[in-house]
Design an enzyme around this catalytic site. Structure first.
Site, mmCIF file in Angstrom:
data_model
loop_
_atom_site.group_PDB
_atom_site.id
_atom_site.type_symbol
_atom_site.label_atom_id
_atom_site.label_comp_id
_atom_site.label_asym_id
_atom_site.label_seq_id
_atom_site.Cartn_x
_atom_site.Cartn_y
_atom_site.Cartn_z
ATOM 1 N N ASN A 186 1.879 6.818 3.613
ATOM 2 C CA ASN A 186 2.404 5.712 4.410
ATOM 3 C C ASN A 186 3.917 5.742 4.571
ATOM 4 O O ASN A 186 4.525 4.747 4.974
ATOM 5 C CB ASN A 186 1.962 4.382 3.815
ATOM 6 C CG ASN A 186 0.470 4.168 3.968
ATOM 7 O OD1 ASN A 186 -0.167 4.774 4.810
ATOM 8 N ND2 ASN A 186 -0.093 3.312 3.135
ATOM 9 N N ASP A 195 0.875 -1.173 0.000
ATOM 10 C CA ASP A 195 0.000 0.000 0.000
ATOM 11 C C ASP A 195 0.914 1.226 0.000
ATOM 12 O O ASP A 195 0.953 1.986 0.968
ATOM 13 C CB ASP A 195 -0.894 -0.013 1.235
ATOM 14 C CG ASP A 195 -1.921 1.109 1.233
ATOM 15 O OD1 ASP A 195 -2.066 1.791 0.196
ATOM 16 O OD2 ASP A 195 -2.577 1.315 2.270
ATOM 17 N N ASP A 232 1.560 1.354 8.107
ATOM 18 C CA ASP A 232 0.459 0.647 7.444
ATOM 19 C C ASP A 232 0.990 -0.495 6.585
ATOM 20 O O ASP A 232 0.955 -0.451 5.352
ATOM 21 C CB ASP A 232 -0.393 1.606 6.594
ATOM 22 C CG ASP A 232 -1.215 2.559 7.443
ATOM 23 O OD1 ASP A 232 -1.231 2.383 8.678
ATOM 24 O OD2 ASP A 232 -1.832 3.473 6.873
#
Length: 254
Positions: free
Chosen positions: A186, A181, A200
């Site tokens: 992030n 992701d 994350d």
């Protein structure tokens, strides 16, 4: 997954604290901590900063809450944070509480800010350089002890890396540990603008490095203006490959 939608992004300051999260903090001994909402993801999950000594105190932790139906797994995030400790910069997972409907994960705060914080949005060249350096470091993590049942691999196996594919998929370039992701929010930056850590990590897995590179470079337009994308590619140390970028972006968007 942080996606460009009306749901993703910093939530209002008066965002209610879910009851299950409140109860979890009580069980962690943080019932009197000061919470501030910092992010709502595209699946409806929330992240709050936690200042355990009061409103004016430094942030000690971050706490995430997800509804179980969100399709995002904080249990997977916690497992991967524990595995990656000592291998690559990431927050330490402290506590995880789940029931049939909700999950709460407490992580220790790191001394930095998201690449899409107000400061770094105004310094996109610094942010893009850190994004490239961070992915390059993650993609260099040794895979010899990676749990096989966590793999999120390319749809074709390693043995097919040089085979043609009827759906137009390019050959595998390099299987690495991918963020899964890899959107700009992030990645954390240190105060000096250097790469600090990735957050994350629920989708962390082994995949072609272009699955990360294609999505990260796509996410730049969601978060920055007046930026030079070549800064990201130079920091990672590779020339953009239009065919691989297009393929992995289409897979992601599908």
């Amino acid at each position: 997954m942080e996606i460009p939608s009306d749901l993703a992004g910093p939530p209002p300051a008066d965002t209610p604290v879910p009851g299950f999260l409140d109860a979890a903090l009580e069980s962690f001994g943080l019932g009197r901590a000061q919470l501030s909402p910092v992010w709502r993801n595209g699946a409806g999950g929330l992240t709050f900063s936690v200042a355990s000594a009061g409103e004016a105190s430094p942030i000690d932790y971050y706490v995430k809450w997800n509804p179980a139906a969100a399709g995002e797994s904080l249990a997977a995030d916690a497992e991967r944070l524990c595995w990656i400790a000592g291998r690559h910069p990431a927050p330490a997972a402290i506590e995880l509480v789940t029931n049939a409907h909700e999950e709460v994960l407490l992580t220790r705060a790191l001394p930095g800010e998201s690449a899409v914080s107000r400061r770094w949005k105004h310094e996109p060249e610094v942010a893009l350089r850190a994004l490239g350096v961070g992915l390059r470091q993650l993609h260099s993590v040794a895979l010899d002890q990676w749990p096989a049942d966590w793999n999120v691999t390319h749809p074709r196996g390693v043995e097919d890396a040089d085979a043609s594919d009827p759906d137009g998929a390019p050959s595998i370039d390099r299987l690495v540990l991918c963020q899964g992701d890899p959107c700009a929010p992030n990645t954390l930056l240190a105060a000096d603008g250097s790469f600090l850590a990735h957050v994350d990590l629920a989708r962390l897995g082994v995949a072609d490095r272009w699955s990360d590179l294609a999505v990260m470079s796509m996410s730049l337009a969601w978060n920055f203006t007046d930026y030079d994308e070549s800064v990201f590619w130079e920091a990672y140390g590779i020339e953009p490959d239009p065919r691989r970028i297009d393929y992995h972006r289409r897979r992601h968007n599908a």
